[in-house]
Design a protein around this motif. Structure first.
Motif, PDB file in Angstrom:
ATOM      1  N   ASP A 208       6.323   4.769 -29.513  1.00  8.71           N
ATOM      2  CA  ASP A 208       6.922   3.434 -29.609  1.00  8.71           C
ATOM      3  C   ASP A 208       8.426   3.521 -29.824  1.00  8.71           C
ATOM      4  O   ASP A 208       9.160   2.578 -29.508  1.00  8.71           O
ATOM      5  N   ASP A 211      11.255   2.740 -27.066  1.00  8.99           N
ATOM      6  CA  ASP A 211      11.851   1.427 -26.796  1.00  8.99           C
ATOM      7  C   ASP A 211      13.259   1.318 -27.367  1.00  8.99           C
ATOM      8  O   ASP A 211      14.049   0.484 -26.912  1.00  8.99           O
ATOM      9  N   PRO A 214      17.208   3.379 -24.805  1.00  9.82           N
ATOM     10  CA  PRO A 214      17.330   2.809 -23.457  1.00  9.82           C
ATOM     11  C   PRO A 214      17.831   3.789 -22.404  1.00  9.82           C
ATOM     12  O   PRO A 214      17.610   3.573 -21.208  1.00  9.82           O
ATOM     13  N   SER A 240       0.358   3.050 -24.833  1.00 10.74           N
ATOM     14  CA  SER A 240       1.719   2.575 -25.055  1.00 10.74           C
ATOM     15  C   SER A 240       2.736   3.334 -24.210  1.00 10.74           C
ATOM     16  O   SER A 240       3.672   2.731 -23.652  1.00 10.74           O
ATOM     17  N   ASP A 243       2.548   2.166 -20.679  1.00 14.28           N
ATOM     18  CA  ASP A 243       3.198   0.858 -20.557  1.00 14.28           C
ATOM     19  C   ASP A 243       4.707   1.016 -20.521  1.00 14.28           C
ATOM     20  O   ASP A 243       5.402   0.335 -19.747  1.00 14.28           O
ATOM     21  N   TRP A 244       5.233   1.894 -21.367  1.00 15.20           N
ATOM     22  CA  TRP A 244       6.683   2.149 -21.380  1.00 15.20           C
ATOM     23  C   TRP A 244       7.146   2.658 -20.013  1.00 15.20           C
ATOM     24  O   TRP A 244       8.172   2.204 -19.484  1.00 15.20           O
ATOM     25  N   ARG A 247       7.100  -0.115 -17.458  1.00 16.36           N
ATOM     26  CA  ARG A 247       8.105  -1.141 -17.736  1.00 16.36           C
ATOM     27  C   ARG A 247       9.518  -0.673 -17.413  1.00 16.36           C
ATOM     28  O   ARG A 247      10.353  -1.435 -16.933  1.00 16.36           O
ATOM     29  N   THR A 248       9.793   0.598 -17.640  1.00 11.05           N
ATOM     30  CA  THR A 248      11.165   1.108 -17.516  1.00 11.05           C
ATOM     31  C   THR A 248      11.391   1.961 -16.280  1.00 11.05           C
ATOM     32  O   THR A 248      12.530   2.279 -15.948  1.00 11.05           O
TER      33      THR A 248
END
Length: 441
Positions: A208, A211, A214, A240, A243-244, A247-248
């Motif tokens: 986590d 996040d 960046p 997680s 998902d990261w 997303r990125t």
């Protein structure tokens, strides 16, 4: 024979040391008993060994006399060689399946197409990539096609190729676990990448925290069995990190260094199977067969395959075609599965021996991590590693402290010993275990 002679000359085998029987040593080395008996006879004739009918062969007193007579140049010192190898990640080389491997090599050579003797395809031999795609899907839950696989010269080269490929496509930083192999961090930094650490607790890496990073475009994880702490990545963290990545646009690099060896249940499937488009998978035979084969593989997201091949072309590094064809044959014939089953049972017994010995002789020593892999983490109080390093038994062991694997920027102050239980030959395991127990408080 030369190895025994060198061991006696160097003092690793002291006068009076009893050697294994010719039958036992032949089994450990995978050679004919007559070969060992002949070597023993020659060393007895030279005076290095003594043997009497009905008794065990031992190192003779002459060995000490020869060592005392050798002169050492002033100002030079030779560090003593450890008697027992308890380094993590080192398999039992004496159990290498020589006969089955030799048959696989012979069959592979006889069936090899003429073009295999030419310059290599940087992707690797198609026969091996096809066999690996089937095996990885069945054994590790990896979903891929042969074209997704790139054969490399072991895990170190594989990560080096990925690191340079990521830098080539504009990634500037790749996160790593706060405890891990220093060589992996070097591969990343040598490629010009920063490698900030992720804390590791009982649930594995704290993904986590990505996040809050960046500029990080990738992360290296050992999700099935964190190295060296030995914990698995918790299911919610597995989800997680995927998902990261989605997303990125980041890349997860999964080092499945010992995923086949779990002793309390069926091994957890690879993270790669959750999302092959976001996870690059790194595998090798270094723990299952032997690191000397220099054989590994990458299963890559489509967007990374050509970038890695460009790097591979520049380095011109490739595993030999015969090793690749032999490995393909070894996989297809079932030899690889049989060997893993054999070694899984052997390593499970060794781990049980270790736990039982600790319970008897060092009950305050805690063992951390899953019943898996080729090593165990023995917890120590703060500063305990430094205290043990000053004790004479330390010099008899090739054993490593947790501090060796600590990221320079890690916040954790954990202390411990990372003890590999796989490397000693079966005939040497009891003595290695006794030496380790003698080291602990």
């Amino acid at each position: 024979m030369e190895a025994l002679r060198d061991a006696i000359r160097s003092g690793r085998l002291l006068p009076g040391t009893r050697l294994p029987s010719s039958r036992t040593l032949a089994a450990d080395l995978g050679v004919a008993r007559n070969t060992v008996a002949r070597a023993y006879s020659e060393l007895v004739a030279e005076g290095w060994l003594t043997s009497q009918h009905g008794s065990r062969t031992t190192v003779s007193q002459r060995a000490a006399d020869v060592r005392r007579s050798r002169t050492v140049r002033p100002g030079t010192t030779t560090p003593p060689r450890p008697e027992h190898d308890l380094r993590p990640g080192h398999p039992d080389l004496s159990s290498f399946p020589r006969e089955e491997w030799a048959r696989a090599v012979k069959r592979a050579l006889q069936a090899a197409p003429t073009e295999a003797f030419g310059y290599a395809d940087p992707h690797g031999r198609p026969e091996l990539r096809e066999a690996l795609a089937e095996y990885l899907a069945r054994a590790r839950g990896v979903r891929c096609e042969p074209d997704d696989i790139v054969v490399c010269c072991g895990a170190a080269e594989g990560l080096d190729l990925i690191a340079r490929a990521l830098a080539d496509i504009g990634v500037s930083a790749v996160a790593v676990e706060e405890f891990g192999l220093p060589a992996q961090r070097r591969s990343l930094t040598d490629a010009g990448l920063r490698c900030p650490p992720l804390a590791v607790d009982a649930g594995g890496a704290d993904v986590d925290a990505l996040d809050a990073m960046p500029d990080v475009g990738g992360v290296v994880l050992t999700p099935s069995h964190q190295f060296p702490l030995g914990v698995p990545l918790r299911p919610d963290r597995r989800a997680s990190v995927i998902d990261w990545a989605r997303r990125t646009g980041g890349v997860v690099i999964e080092d499945d260094y010992d995923g086949e060896f779990r002793y309390d249940r069926t091994p957890v499937g690879a993270l790669h199977g959750v999302d092959p488009d976001r996870v690059g998978y790194l595998g090798t035979v270094s723990k299952t067969l032997a690191p000397g084969l220099r054989l590994g593989w990458l299963v890559l997201p489509h967007r990374l395959t050509e970038a890695v091949i460009r790097q591979k072309g520049e380095t011109e590094a490739t595993c030999g075609f015969l090793e690749q064809l032999a490995m393909a044959e070894f996989l297809r014939a079932g030899g690889y599965d049989r060997h893993i089953r054999t070694m899984r049972a052997q390593y499970r017994r060794r781990r049980e021996h270790l736990l039982a010995a600790l319970a008897r002789s060092s009950p305050l020593t805690e063992v951390h991590g899953l019943p898996a892999g080729l090593h165990a983490l023995l917890g120590l109080d703060g500063g305990g590693e430094s205290a043990l390093a000053g004790r004479p038994p330390w010099r008899r062991l090739a054993v490593e402290g947790l501090d060796l694997y600590r990221h320079p920027a890690a916040a954790s102050d954990r202390d411990g010993l990372v003890v590999g239980f796989a490397a000693p030959a079966p005939s040497a395991w009891s003595a290695a275990l006794a030496a380790l127990i003698g080291l602990l408080p």
